[in-house]
Design a protein around this motif. Sequence first.
Motif, PDB file in Angstrom:
ATOM      1  N   ALA A 208      52.108 -34.492 -15.996  1.00 36.19           N
ATOM      2  CA  ALA A 208      51.560 -33.176 -15.681  1.00 36.19           C
ATOM      3  C   ALA A 208      51.310 -32.368 -16.958  1.00 36.19           C
ATOM      4  O   ALA A 208      50.299 -31.672 -17.075  1.00 36.19           O
ATOM      5  CB  ALA A 208      52.517 -32.424 -14.749  1.00 36.19           C
ATOM      6  N   ILE A 209      52.213 -32.460 -17.918  1.00 32.99           N
ATOM      7  CA  ILE A 209      52.035 -31.725 -19.174  1.00 32.99           C
ATOM      8  C   ILE A 209      50.835 -32.260 -19.942  1.00 32.99           C
ATOM      9  O   ILE A 209      50.001 -31.493 -20.450  1.00 32.99           O
ATOM     10  CB  ILE A 209      53.310 -31.805 -20.038  1.00 32.99           C
ATOM     11  CG1 ILE A 209      54.444 -30.992 -19.393  1.00 32.99           C
ATOM     12  CG2 ILE A 209      53.034 -31.287 -21.445  1.00 32.99           C
ATOM     13  CD1 ILE A 209      55.760 -31.078 -20.138  1.00 32.99           C
ATOM     14  N   VAL A 210      50.731 -33.587 -20.036  1.00 28.36           N
ATOM     15  CA  VAL A 210      49.620 -34.192 -20.768  1.00 28.36           C
ATOM     16  C   VAL A 210      48.284 -33.762 -20.174  1.00 28.36           C
ATOM     17  O   VAL A 210      47.317 -33.492 -20.895  1.00 28.36           O
ATOM     18  CB  VAL A 210      49.762 -35.726 -20.767  1.00 28.36           C
ATOM     19  CG1 VAL A 210      48.467 -36.389 -21.212  1.00 28.36           C
ATOM     20  CG2 VAL A 210      50.899 -36.150 -21.686  1.00 28.36           C
ATOM     21  N   ALA A 211      48.233 -33.670 -18.846  1.00 28.64           N
ATOM     22  CA  ALA A 211      46.992 -33.256 -18.182  1.00 28.64           C
ATOM     23  C   ALA A 211      46.633 -31.815 -18.509  1.00 28.64           C
ATOM     24  O   ALA A 211      45.467 -31.427 -18.415  1.00 28.64           O
ATOM     25  CB  ALA A 211      47.129 -33.438 -16.669  1.00 28.64           C
TER      26      ALA A 211
ATOM     27  N   ALA B  93      64.133 -17.070 -16.926  1.00 28.52           N
ATOM     28  CA  ALA B  93      62.709 -17.340 -16.751  1.00 28.52           C
ATOM     29  C   ALA B  93      62.110 -17.853 -18.055  1.00 28.52           C
ATOM     30  O   ALA B  93      62.585 -17.545 -19.154  1.00 28.52           O
ATOM     31  CB  ALA B  93      61.987 -16.076 -16.304  1.00 28.52           C
ATOM     32  N   LEU B  94      61.054 -18.662 -17.940  1.00 32.56           N
ATOM     33  CA  LEU B  94      60.380 -19.220 -19.116  1.00 32.56           C
ATOM     34  C   LEU B  94      59.326 -18.285 -19.692  1.00 32.56           C
ATOM     35  O   LEU B  94      58.840 -18.513 -20.800  1.00 32.56           O
ATOM     36  CB  LEU B  94      59.717 -20.552 -18.748  1.00 32.56           C
ATOM     37  CG  LEU B  94      60.662 -21.703 -18.417  1.00 32.56           C
ATOM     38  CD1 LEU B  94      59.874 -22.893 -17.869  1.00 32.56           C
ATOM     39  CD2 LEU B  94      61.471 -22.126 -19.638  1.00 32.56           C
ATOM     40  N   ASP B  95      58.956 -17.234 -18.938  1.00 32.38           N
ATOM     41  CA  ASP B  95      57.887 -16.347 -19.389  1.00 32.38           C
ATOM     42  C   ASP B  95      58.416 -15.088 -20.063  1.00 32.38           C
ATOM     43  O   ASP B  95      57.722 -14.078 -20.153  1.00 32.38           O
ATOM     44  CB  ASP B  95      56.973 -15.971 -18.222  1.00 32.38           C
ATOM     45  CG  ASP B  95      57.727 -15.278 -17.088  1.00 32.38           C
ATOM     46  OD1 ASP B  95      58.976 -15.198 -17.153  1.00 32.38           O
ATOM     47  OD2 ASP B  95      57.073 -14.813 -16.130  1.00 32.38           O
TER      48      ASP B  95
ATOM     49  N   ASP C   8      56.010 -26.855 -11.954  1.00 30.81           N
ATOM     50  CA  ASP C   8      55.014 -25.784 -11.979  1.00 30.81           C
ATOM     51  C   ASP C   8      55.339 -24.733 -13.027  1.00 30.81           C
ATOM     52  O   ASP C   8      54.448 -24.253 -13.744  1.00 30.81           O
ATOM     53  CB  ASP C   8      54.910 -25.133 -10.599  1.00 30.81           C
ATOM     54  CG  ASP C   8      54.220 -26.025  -9.576  1.00 30.81           C
ATOM     55  OD1 ASP C   8      53.557 -26.992  -9.998  1.00 30.81           O
ATOM     56  OD2 ASP C   8      54.346 -25.761  -8.372  1.00 30.81           O
ATOM     57  N   SER C   9      56.617 -24.346 -13.135  1.00 31.17           N
ATOM     58  CA  SER C   9      56.979 -23.319 -14.114  1.00 31.17           C
ATOM     59  C   SER C   9      56.779 -23.833 -15.540  1.00 31.17           C
ATOM     60  O   SER C   9      56.338 -23.079 -16.416  1.00 31.17           O
ATOM     61  CB  SER C   9      58.429 -22.876 -13.907  1.00 31.17           C
ATOM     62  OG  SER C   9      59.342 -23.942 -14.162  1.00 31.17           O
ATOM     63  N   LEU C  10      57.058 -25.105 -15.773  1.00 26.78           N
ATOM     64  CA  LEU C  10      56.882 -25.678 -17.107  1.00 26.78           C
ATOM     65  C   LEU C  10      55.403 -25.817 -17.461  1.00 26.78           C
ATOM     66  O   LEU C  10      55.000 -25.532 -18.592  1.00 26.78           O
ATOM     67  CB  LEU C  10      57.585 -27.031 -17.192  1.00 26.78           C
ATOM     68  CG  LEU C  10      59.117 -26.968 -17.160  1.00 26.78           C
ATOM     69  CD1 LEU C  10      59.719 -28.340 -16.899  1.00 26.78           C
ATOM     70  CD2 LEU C  10      59.654 -26.395 -18.470  1.00 26.78           C
ATOM     71  N   ILE C  11      54.588 -26.214 -16.503  1.00 27.30           N
ATOM     72  CA  ILE C  11      53.146 -26.333 -16.752  1.00 27.30           C
ATOM     73  C   ILE C  11      52.552 -24.963 -17.024  1.00 27.30           C
ATOM     74  O   ILE C  11      51.685 -24.798 -17.893  1.00 27.30           O
ATOM     75  CB  ILE C  11      52.442 -27.019 -15.574  1.00 27.30           C
ATOM     76  CG1 ILE C  11      52.958 -28.449 -15.400  1.00 27.30           C
ATOM     77  CG2 ILE C  11      50.926 -27.044 -15.790  1.00 27.30           C
ATOM     78  CD1 ILE C  11      52.887 -29.291 -16.648  1.00 27.30           C
TER      79      ILE C  11
ATOM     80  N   ILE D  31      59.213 -24.481 -28.703  1.00 26.64           N
ATOM     81  CA  ILE D  31      60.348 -25.276 -28.234  1.00 26.64           C
ATOM     82  C   ILE D  31      60.540 -24.934 -26.766  1.00 26.64           C
ATOM     83  O   ILE D  31      60.904 -23.809 -26.420  1.00 26.64           O
ATOM     84  CB  ILE D  31      61.618 -24.960 -29.035  1.00 26.64           C
ATOM     85  CG1 ILE D  31      61.376 -25.190 -30.531  1.00 26.64           C
ATOM     86  CG2 ILE D  31      62.775 -25.832 -28.556  1.00 26.64           C
ATOM     87  CD1 ILE D  31      62.516 -24.737 -31.414  1.00 26.64           C
ATOM     88  N   LEU D  32      60.285 -25.904 -25.902  1.00 25.84           N
ATOM     89  CA  LEU D  32      60.266 -25.662 -24.463  1.00 25.84           C
ATOM     90  C   LEU D  32      61.463 -26.326 -23.793  1.00 25.84           C
ATOM     91  O   LEU D  32      61.514 -27.546 -23.677  1.00 25.84           O
ATOM     92  CB  LEU D  32      58.960 -26.209 -23.873  1.00 25.84           C
ATOM     93  CG  LEU D  32      58.767 -26.048 -22.365  1.00 25.84           C
ATOM     94  CD1 LEU D  32      58.769 -24.580 -21.971  1.00 25.84           C
ATOM     95  CD2 LEU D  32      57.465 -26.716 -21.920  1.00 25.84           C
ATOM     96  N   PRO D  33      62.454 -25.547 -23.335  1.00 21.64           N
ATOM     97  CA  PRO D  33      63.584 -26.149 -22.613  1.00 21.64           C
ATOM     98  C   PRO D  33      63.148 -26.589 -21.219  1.00 21.64           C
ATOM     99  O   PRO D  33      62.582 -25.793 -20.470  1.00 21.64           O
ATOM    100  CB  PRO D  33      64.602 -25.003 -22.547  1.00 21.64           C
ATOM    101  CG  PRO D  33      63.786 -23.761 -22.643  1.00 21.64           C
ATOM    102  CD  PRO D  33      62.581 -24.088 -23.472  1.00 21.64           C
ATOM    103  N   ILE D  34      63.362 -27.847 -20.892  1.00 20.98           N
ATOM    104  CA  ILE D  34      62.952 -28.343 -19.581  1.00 20.98           C
ATOM    105  C   ILE D  34      64.129 -28.422 -18.613  1.00 20.98           C
ATOM    106  O   ILE D  34      63.937 -28.439 -17.404  1.00 20.98           O
ATOM    107  CB  ILE D  34      62.251 -29.710 -19.685  1.00 20.98           C
ATOM    108  CG1 ILE D  34      63.201 -30.783 -20.225  1.00 20.98           C
ATOM    109  CG2 ILE D  34      61.006 -29.605 -20.540  1.00 20.98           C
ATOM    110  CD1 ILE D  34      62.614 -32.187 -20.200  1.00 20.98           C
TER     111      ILE D  34
END
Length: 621
Positions: free
Chosen positions: A271-274, A187-189, A230-233, A201-204
């Motif tokens: 989506a990230i830029v937004a 999980a990213l959280d 969604d999980s990355l945003i 540092i965000l693994p995509i």
Amino acid sequence: MPPCTVSIHHLRPINRVAGVMEDIEDFFVAAAPGFRLPITAAVGINTSKKNKRDNSSHHHVPGSQTIFLKTFGCSHNQSDSEYMAGQLSAFGYSVSDNAEEADLWLINTCTVKSPSQSAMDTLISKCKSAKKPLVVAGCVPQGSKDLKELEGVSIVGVQQIDRVVEVVEETLKGHEVRLLNRKTLPALDLPKVRKNKFVEILPINVGCLGACTYCKTKHARGHLGSYTVDSLIGRVRSVVDDGVKEIWLSSEDTGAYGRDIGVNLPILLNAIVAALPLNGSTMLRIGMTNPPYILEHLKEIAEILRHPCVYSFLHVPVQSGSDAVLTAMNREYTVGEFRKVVDTLTELVPGMQIATDIICGFPGETDEDFAETVNLIKEYKFSQVHISQFYPRPGTPAARMKKVPSNVVKKRSRELTLVFESFTPYNGMEGNIERIWITDIATDQIHLVGHTKGYVQVLIVGPKSLLGSSAMVKITSVGRWSVFGDVIEILTESNDISNASDSKDTVNKERSSPCSNEEGTCDCTPAKSDPCACESNDCNTVATNSFPEAQTVQNASTNPSLLLKRKSSPTLVQTQTEGDSNQKLVTSNVRNHDWGLLDTALIGGIFISVLTIVALVLYVT
């Protein structure tokens, strides 16, 4: 025991063979897959060693020990280490860089190059000699779990980093644990302790779609596996709230993102830029991408790289300037296609900076092949080139190919390095006014490190309180690897984005926010020379902008105390009128405005109140 710690020591181990646990999930009845702690992300925790407790029995209490954590390799590995440090800290463990005083060593390894693995072997030997419990994580054990050096060592696989606490606890109890098999991504959280609290540092995605003949990483990271948009945003919004100022997208191949889940890189980037703050306080850096997959989206990627919240920088490895060598490497593109990527991005993105990689002495590389590589580097004069000598990695096809003599490999590496170091990529920047984002302290402990929109490193002198801020600087001198600047203005959180790098006179101009569409991406046409510095009639949005209340710096390099001197200029408000086809900007001075109906009513009410009080006083008298 810390209140957030969940004890697992009552769980009954089963099926232990020769004292080795091959997978904790198989040996703990109550240990469910995907086990998560009910705690929030521990971001920014101090990882320095805690003071030893007086009670000598603390070594037997889970969560009371000190863990030495060492990381080798790429930014993805660094992110994994930050996640492991976060979980250990959340359970009460102290994460330290002092190996001597640690109770257990945790080594996160890299398998890309022989020197990295040799350094790992040396560290493992030292740990065994010191009779310290040892856990090895990362790509080496995942890709080569039967290495002799890993005998008797606990292992955490690259997709099992969310189980590191369990592995550490079992290892401290004297058990050997090997946790490698999993089909889902961590999980990213998870709790995280960042090495730099301003940089996430965000693994995509993990793994890749390629099959390069020299690469060992795919043996460890496997086939492509992408996180959902969604999980990355969600993670982006979380770290922005935590005060992060740079987000680095990391993976083995950023360009391949989403092909396994039906999306693509431009969809994610938009989506990230937004989700980023409109004032440009947090910047996005796109990670390394191989040419084959970015070729399909060049114009879309260029548009995103022009966005004021995205660094105009991209790492695109070429590895060789010879098509014959690229074919032997199975790189799945030609030199011509690499040129197309570089030429297109350079043409469409003002100030674009591209970094690349070269492998010298790949099996079968002739003098003519190497000459083509040298000519490619000379032609483009890249500001960053990562030059490596070929190292055969066990188990890869290239390891079985006929090798170029080692003395020839070293000679070519030295020659290419001299060619690269002869460039002066930052000449001409003197006198420029640039916006920079300040996120680190230089190794000399004197300068602060910032980066321009093109990710050029700028060294400035100023107090550490400037870390995490954005500033306008004047470039005073240039070096081979970075430039030096004087801070002339500190930008506050309320400032709108300014694309200062496009003009030397920006400091004296009005700075308006970038034209944006509803998704937050640049809505200007790519045909313009400065696509995101929009004219008032270029966008179809209604926006309210304000002059920033700025802070001015005079000669910061000689007098840092002047960094907080305020500018004494009036505040102006600009509004864009709605429904006007020409969209005129109406500017008014808020300190010299005309009285309106509300102002008149307030003054009248005060006057009537005074008269009433006077009348009451007279009546009572």
